[in-house]
Design an enzyme around this catalytic site. Sequence first.
Site, PDB file in Angstrom:
ATOM      1  N   ALA A 162       0.866  -1.188   0.000  1.00 45.60           N
ATOM      2  CA  ALA A 162       0.000   0.000   0.000  1.00 45.60           C
ATOM      3  C   ALA A 162       0.901   1.236   0.000  1.00 45.60           C
ATOM      4  O   ALA A 162       2.015   1.192   0.524  1.00 45.60           O
ATOM      5  CB  ALA A 162      -0.876  -0.011   1.242  1.00 45.60           C
ATOM      6  N   GLU A 207      -0.180  -9.269  -1.141  1.00 50.31           N
ATOM      7  CA  GLU A 207      -1.607  -9.593  -1.014  1.00 50.31           C
ATOM      8  C   GLU A 207      -2.288  -9.551  -2.372  1.00 50.31           C
ATOM      9  O   GLU A 207      -3.154 -10.379  -2.671  1.00 50.31           O
ATOM     10  CB  GLU A 207      -2.268  -8.629  -0.035  1.00 50.31           C
ATOM     11  N   GLU A 220       3.815  -5.384   7.479  1.00 46.41           N
ATOM     12  CA  GLU A 220       2.895  -4.447   8.131  1.00 46.41           C
ATOM     13  C   GLU A 220       3.109  -4.372   9.646  1.00 46.41           C
ATOM     14  O   GLU A 220       2.954  -3.329  10.250  1.00 46.41           O
ATOM     15  CB  GLU A 220       1.449  -4.851   7.848  1.00 46.41           C
TER      16      GLU A 220
HETATM   17  N1  T1G Z   1       4.622   3.269   0.001  1.00 43.72           N
HETATM   18  C1  T1G Z   1       5.125   4.452  -0.409  1.00 43.72           C
HETATM   19  N2  T1G Z   1       6.431   4.722  -0.550  1.00 43.72           N
HETATM   20  C2  T1G Z   1       7.276   3.731  -0.246  1.00 43.72           C
HETATM   21  C3  T1G Z   1       6.843   2.450   0.170  1.00 43.72           C
HETATM   22  C4  T1G Z   1       5.446   2.246   0.288  1.00 43.72           C
HETATM   23  N3  T1G Z   1       4.936   1.064   0.649  1.00 43.72           N
HETATM   24  N4  T1G Z   1       7.933   1.684   0.375  1.00 43.72           N
HETATM   25  C5  T1G Z   1       8.994   2.451   0.089  1.00 43.72           C
HETATM   26  N5  T1G Z   1       8.610   3.670  -0.273  1.00 43.72           N
HETATM   27  C6  T1G Z   1       9.463   4.783  -0.685  1.00 43.72           C
HETATM   28  C7  T1G Z   1      10.416   5.213   0.405  1.00 43.72           C
HETATM   29  O1  T1G Z   1       9.757   6.143   1.267  1.00 43.72           O
HETATM   30  C8  T1G Z   1      11.521   5.859  -0.406  1.00 43.72           C
HETATM   31  O2  T1G Z   1      11.015   7.098  -0.852  1.00 43.72           O
HETATM   32  C9  T1G Z   1      11.577   4.995  -1.660  1.00 43.72           C
HETATM   33  O3  T1G Z   1      10.310   4.296  -1.725  1.00 43.72           O
HETATM   34  C10 T1G Z   1      12.679   3.964  -1.611  1.00 43.72           C
HETATM   35  O4  T1G Z   1      12.500   3.285  -0.388  1.00 43.72           O
HETATM   36  C11 T1G Z   1      -3.030  -3.155   3.121  1.00 43.72           C
HETATM   37  C12 T1G Z   1      -1.623  -1.562   4.618  1.00 43.72           C
HETATM   38  C13 T1G Z   1      10.197  -1.623  -0.614  1.00 43.72           C
HETATM   39  C14 T1G Z   1      12.086  -2.882   0.475  1.00 43.72           C
HETATM   40  O5  T1G Z   1       6.071  -1.753   4.638  1.00 43.72           O
HETATM   41  O6  T1G Z   1      10.517  -2.037   3.036  1.00 43.72           O
HETATM   42  O7  T1G Z   1       0.714  -2.707   2.414  1.00 43.72           O
HETATM   43  O8  T1G Z   1      12.736   8.574   0.202  1.00 43.72           O
HETATM   44  O9  T1G Z   1      14.791   3.792   0.499  1.00 43.72           O
HETATM   45  O10 T1G Z   1      15.984   0.307   0.332  1.00 43.72           O
HETATM   46  O11 T1G Z   1      -1.749  -4.847   4.063  1.00 43.72           O
HETATM   47  O12 T1G Z   1      11.150   0.659   0.958  1.00 43.72           O
HETATM   48  O13 T1G Z   1      13.012   7.803  -2.176  1.00 43.72           O
HETATM   49  O14 T1G Z   1      11.186   9.441  -1.564  1.00 43.72           O
HETATM   50  O15 T1G Z   1      13.370   1.926   1.503  1.00 43.72           O
HETATM   51  O16 T1G Z   1      15.217  -0.162  -2.070  1.00 43.72           O
HETATM   52  C15 T1G Z   1       3.658  -2.442   3.562  1.00 43.72           C
HETATM   53  C16 T1G Z   1       8.074  -0.704   3.078  1.00 43.72           C
HETATM   54  C17 T1G Z   1       2.885  -1.164   3.436  1.00 43.72           C
HETATM   55  C18 T1G Z   1       7.256  -1.873   2.596  1.00 43.72           C
HETATM   56  C19 T1G Z   1      12.533  -0.824  -0.845  1.00 43.72           C
HETATM   57  N6  T1G Z   1       4.890  -2.294   2.816  1.00 43.72           N
HETATM   58  N7  T1G Z   1       9.150  -0.428   2.173  1.00 43.72           N
HETATM   59  O17 T1G Z   1      13.730  -0.622  -0.113  1.00 43.72           O
HETATM   60  O18 T1G Z   1      14.342   1.726  -0.861  1.00 43.72           O
HETATM   61  S1  T1G Z   1       1.421  -1.267   4.401  1.00 43.72           S
HETATM   62  C20 T1G Z   1       6.021  -1.955   3.450  1.00 43.72           C
HETATM   63  C21 T1G Z   1      10.318  -1.130   2.269  1.00 43.72           C
HETATM   64  C22 T1G Z   1       0.412  -2.336   3.515  1.00 43.72           C
HETATM   65  C23 T1G Z   1      -1.640  -3.660   3.357  1.00 43.72           C
HETATM   66  C24 T1G Z   1      -0.843  -2.741   4.203  1.00 43.72           C
HETATM   67  C25 T1G Z   1      11.400  -0.674   1.340  1.00 43.72           C
HETATM   68  C26 T1G Z   1      11.535  -1.516   0.087  1.00 43.72           C
HETATM   69  P1  T1G Z   1      12.056   8.322  -1.122  1.00 43.72           P
HETATM   70  P2  T1G Z   1      13.793   2.703   0.308  1.00 43.72           P
HETATM   71  P3  T1G Z   1      14.903   0.281  -0.693  1.00 43.72           P
END
Ligand code: T1G
Length: 703
Positions: free
Chosen positions: A61, A105, A125
């Site tokens: 998300a 998902e 999450e």
């Molecule tokens: N949404 C928006 N932006 C995101 C993002 C996300 N899910 N994940 C990363 N970014 C942005 C981050 O802020 C940064 O932005 C850029 O991408 C690079 O990130 C319904 C509710 C995917 C492994 O928790 O673990 O789904 O600073 O530096 O080292 O069940 O980002 O460049 O502007 O970390 O290559 C669940 C979190 C969401 C994944 C990439 N997903 N992200 O790592 O780059 S909740 C997460 C990560 C959800 C559902 C629920 C990592 C990455 P900027 P980065 P990276």
Amino acid sequence: MTAEYKVQGEVAVISMNNPPVNGLGYDTRLGIVQGLDKALADSSVRAVVITGAGKAFSGGADIREFGTPKALAEPNLRSVIAAVEASEKPVVAAIHSVAMGGGLELALGCHYRIAAPGAQIALPEVKLGLLPGAGGTQRLPRALGVEPALNMIVSGETIKSEMLAWVPEQKLFDKMAKSADSLLEEAVALAGKMAAKHADGAPLPRLRDLPCSHPQADAYFGFARNMIENMAKNYPAPLKCLDAVIAATQQKFDDGMATERRLFSELMVTPESAALRHVFFAQRAASKIPDVGKDVPLREIRKVAVIGAGTMGGGIAMNFLNAGIPVTMLEVKQEALDRGVGVMRKNYEARVKKGRLKQDKLDERMGLLSTTLDYADLKDADLVIEAVFEEMGVKEKVFKALDEVMKDGSILASNTSTLDVNKIAAFTRRPQDVVGLHFFSPANVMPLLEVVRGDKTAKDVLATVMKLAKKIRKTAVVAGVCDGFIGNRMVEQYVRQAGFMVDEGASPEQVDKAIEKFGFAMGPFRMGDLAGNDIGWAIRKRRAKENPDMKYSGTADLLCEMGRFGQKTNAGWYDYAPGKRKPIPSPVVAEMIEKYRKDQGITPRKISEREIVERLVYSLVNEGAHILEEGIANKASDIDVVYIFGYGFPAWRGGPMHYADHVGLFNVVAAMKRFAKNPMDDARFWQPAPLLARLVAEGKTFN
Ligand code: T1G
């Protein structure tokens, strides 16, 4: 539109395209559903592939939408997944690089899944104080089995796709692609094949139709609950993850989905989740420096030199060896070099023994290390980090020598923890190439790196070290030049308050226990014993000359005069059995404190847990407000990052500045006014920083 649609033969390919990680924001969700509708309406299309452009299938998300109406706007993620799952034409997920959270998902709602090797798979999450809210808790157990799924959901840990493909009887991946390059082609072929297979109208495989059970459900879930209750005391999400997975084994699919939705909504409004989401963004925002754009060219860092093979120098060197960057380490004496290299090797060997590092990796890393006694050998390093004794005279000698030998364009960094980086830069003819890189001990473990920006530090030097920090897996925060930068300047006030409260009637263990109950990894007295009380002693002596009217409790000096430097002398604020780390309240220290109070004419009083926590935490908040106002920190969230990743502030409280916003700045200032009336305290310090007073007057917050 952030989801492209194109038809390849009889297969429609929907490609998510929402950089940087195909977050499933509103536009992307809409694009998927519109693409699916197109494919279903097109009789020449017999199957669909969903994939992600760029560096991810999908990172989940779009967290940037959280708390905005777009996050829930239809089609919300659950609706998108339901539409995919209900399609009469087979939908194949083509997964590469990253499939996390809502991204995974979405793939679980498809009928088939093909993954490239090396893809990072996770439902993280829980790390945001949430749980998978789009069916992950109901579909993953059906795809992987209850136990592997519960482990992934409760830990939030990332697992490589090929590892999951080996889980017995797993139904997560129908096929592993040869590589990311051939993934799309193989996915289109699979989609075509599945279209043919279901041409006779045979029902498509849906994870929701699979049974979900555990042979010893009560025993297993009981054990899991005990484990989670012990491990996640202050985090509500893991237990709710367990409840959601239990629902998958006890309820019909749609009821289980309703349970998951309820539990997700309960977590979304918890302060812990708000804090963890704040920390997620704060950590990434820290690498953005307001006046240093993304277009600033970076300097190439191929070789690193480290001056000093002590605890810090060795730890610092290991960070670069771990990232595959060769290091030349310099000392003044061979035995110091030998000792330093020996400690590094021992560190690696301990990890090999624990099975956390392979022997060939150890050999590879140690193979990247060279040592020397001669500065001339450093000349082709692109970055040199000085980690010698914390005394300006020593720094001057080192930087003058470096200025002579280092090639043009190399970066000269000091690991100083408090000294003036501008003064250090002035020892050289290239102040624009000088920067502070303040690592935290143990340097190969602690995630925080304070990047100290001198007045003359060049922008490309800053941009280069911020990028390098990510490569060596450090969370870097830029600090301006002042005594103690961000963290040590704040901890100074925190430790002062701890000392005053001991003078006034609290015991060291009472103070430690109160703040550890609040969530700190370690209270101030245990921390002093670990780091070494003599470090603070030396800093107080230096400061007494510069700032004679700064008040301290006299007990810390008395402790050091007794030679009680902490664990390294088996005695500090606490007693320690030889070679052991368990802190034992010390009658000797209690007597010293009692005598000190008598000599000072202090009548001890009972100090409440609440006062202990408020004085310790609000001292961080007030000093943090000064730091923010002086521009030593660029933003309040940087201060939160420093204190969580460098000083053990509980992440589930978001950091001192986020926590103050949560409590209400009005309430923080009201408490400070009470502390200012205490004659034993430092009324001057408790004057609210002007920024803090202004925010309260305007009803605003730090973040
Ligand atoms: N949404 C928006 N932006 C995101 C993002 C996300 N899910 N994940 C990363 N970014 C942005 C981050 O802020 C940064 O932005 C850029 O991408 C690079 O990130 C319904 C509710 C995917 C492994 O928790 O673990 O789904 O600073 O530096 O080292 O069940 O980002 O460049 O502007 O970390 O290559 C669940 C979190 C969401 C994944 C990439 N997903 N992200 O790592 O780059 S909740 C997460 C990560 C959800 C559902 C629920 C990592 C990455 P900027 P980065 P990276």
